[in-house]
Design an enzyme around this catalytic site. Structure first.
Site: not given
Length: 398
Positions: A145-147
């Site tokens: 999960v990332c931005t």
């Protein structure tokens, strides 16, 4: 109102029972203002610089990772031990790990070259069972999960930045308020210069022992990051199909590496990321060299659902992706999109830079307990900077 009721009456007690107690002022909607002055990185959220290594693509695949693994074999073994301990918590008999050690190596021969031989070389150099190294390389299909952000400044210069968040639900350390997997992975973060004929082909920020690519740049061509896309038709389904013999889809991490290694332009990279059938759904965030060359590619396993691109004429000078389709609202417990966009809008196009994008990615909950590293990239000058991160309390678990 209904979401607040569910959170207060159901999820908060559940998190408390799991050792994930979170104070009400530390949950969405989050109140931390946009950070500023965090770059060059210093202070409690900065855990250190990332070491550089060179991988020679002209050398035999089984030997390419030797230096990295020799330097990181203890850290790699410690990380895999965390996975084994978590597995034993659910299966005290140890049969799950036995199956991994026995059965996954059989599937290795079905992986495309050179990834199969690179994994064999990593196992040999590290002394870790082949099945466990292969398991490590599978994780990223389903747990990332990332931005990620691509932004264009007033001169047409493009910047690409990302937080890599990993380890959700993989062992919460109650005493230290950390995710066990995230803590172990920080010690494995490396920058790699992939070279052929002693010249850079592409650069990446990765984890020692992982042969795919999650974050990379091909100088003077494009930059690329991958964020997990959560879907019922997800990575688990694709992996199961692969095990059962349906192998016409591409592993996500292998696809991104193949694109960085072989595509020579933004448009060629975009075409491959849009059209290739994959094992896992994903978001590909792509940046180029020219004004308007920035996009979020939303992928199902077998098709492309959306390509959302920069459009300066429409006022869209940046594109930003966390882990939710842009046309859907994020889960209220995991809304990193809203604070990130607030900070980008406050920064304005006139002031976009490595420094201000690092500020955005340093603002909680964009920065959270899962964040292992932040990478900043500029395609025009082939620049890639990475920094290890931490999120001291109070900080959201995700």
């Amino acid at each position: 109102m209904a979401e607040s009721f569910v959170f207060c009456c159901v999820l908060l007690p559940l998190l408390s029972l799991c050792g994930l107690w979170v104070r009400t002022q530390d949950v969405p909607p989050y109140t931390e203002d946009c950070r500023s002055g965090t770059y060059p990185p210093t202070g409690p959220t900065f855990k250190g610089n990332v070491s550089w290594y060179t991988i020679n693509l002209d050398s035999p695949p089984q030997e390419r990772w030797n230096q990295i693994i020799n330097d990181k074999k203890v850290e790699l073994a410690n990380m895999i031990q965390v996975v084994k301990d978590l597995a034993k918590a659910f299966d005290p008999s140890g049969k799950a790990i036995t199956l991994v050690d026995k059965n996954l190596p059989v599937l290795l021969e079905s992986l495309p070259c050179p990834f199969d031989d690179e994994i064999k070389g990593i196992a040999k150099t590290s002394g870790i069972p082949l099945g466990e190294i292969m398991m490590f390389n599978i994780f990223y299909e389903v747990f990332t999960v990332c931005t990620s952000i691509v932004a264009e400044d007033k001169t047409g210069r493009l910047f690409h930045a990302r937080n890599l968040d990993f380890g959700l639900f993989l062992g919460w350390d109650v005493k230290n308020s950390t995710w066990m997997m995230s803590e172990k992975l920080r010690s494995l973060v490396v920058n790699i210069d992939f070279q052929r004929n002693k010249k850079t082909v592409f650069k990446s920020t990765s984890f020692a022992g992982y042969v795919g690519i999650l974050t990379g740049i091909r100088p003077e061509a494009f930059s690329l990051t991958m964020n997990e896309r959560m879907s019922l038709d997800g990575g688990y389904i694709g992996i199961l199909e692969w095990i059962l013999g349906e192998r016409d889809g591409m592993w996500m991490g292998f696809l991104t590496r193949a694109v960085l290694e072989n595509a020579t332009s933004y448009e060629e990279a975009k075409s491959l990321l849009v059209k290739t059938k994959m094992l896992s759904p994903a978001y590909f965030i792509l940046g180029g060299t020219k004004s308007g060359e920035g996009s979020i590619i939303t992928r199902a396993r077998e098709s492309c659902l959306d390509v959302w691109e920069l459009d300066i004429n429409q006022g869209r000078w940046y594109v930003l992706e966390t882990n939710y389709d842009r046309w859907k609202e994020p889960l209220f417990l995991d809304d990193r999109r809203t604070p990130a966009m607030k900070c980008m809008n406050r920064t304005t196009q006139e002031h976009i830079s490595f420094a201000t994008m690092y500020d955005v990615l340093s603002t909680k909950p964009v920065l959270n307990k899962l964040t292992t590293y932040t990478t900043l990239m500029s395609v025009a000058d082939g620049k890639l900077e990475s920094y290890l991160r931490d999120c001291p309390n109070p900080c959201m678990p995700w």
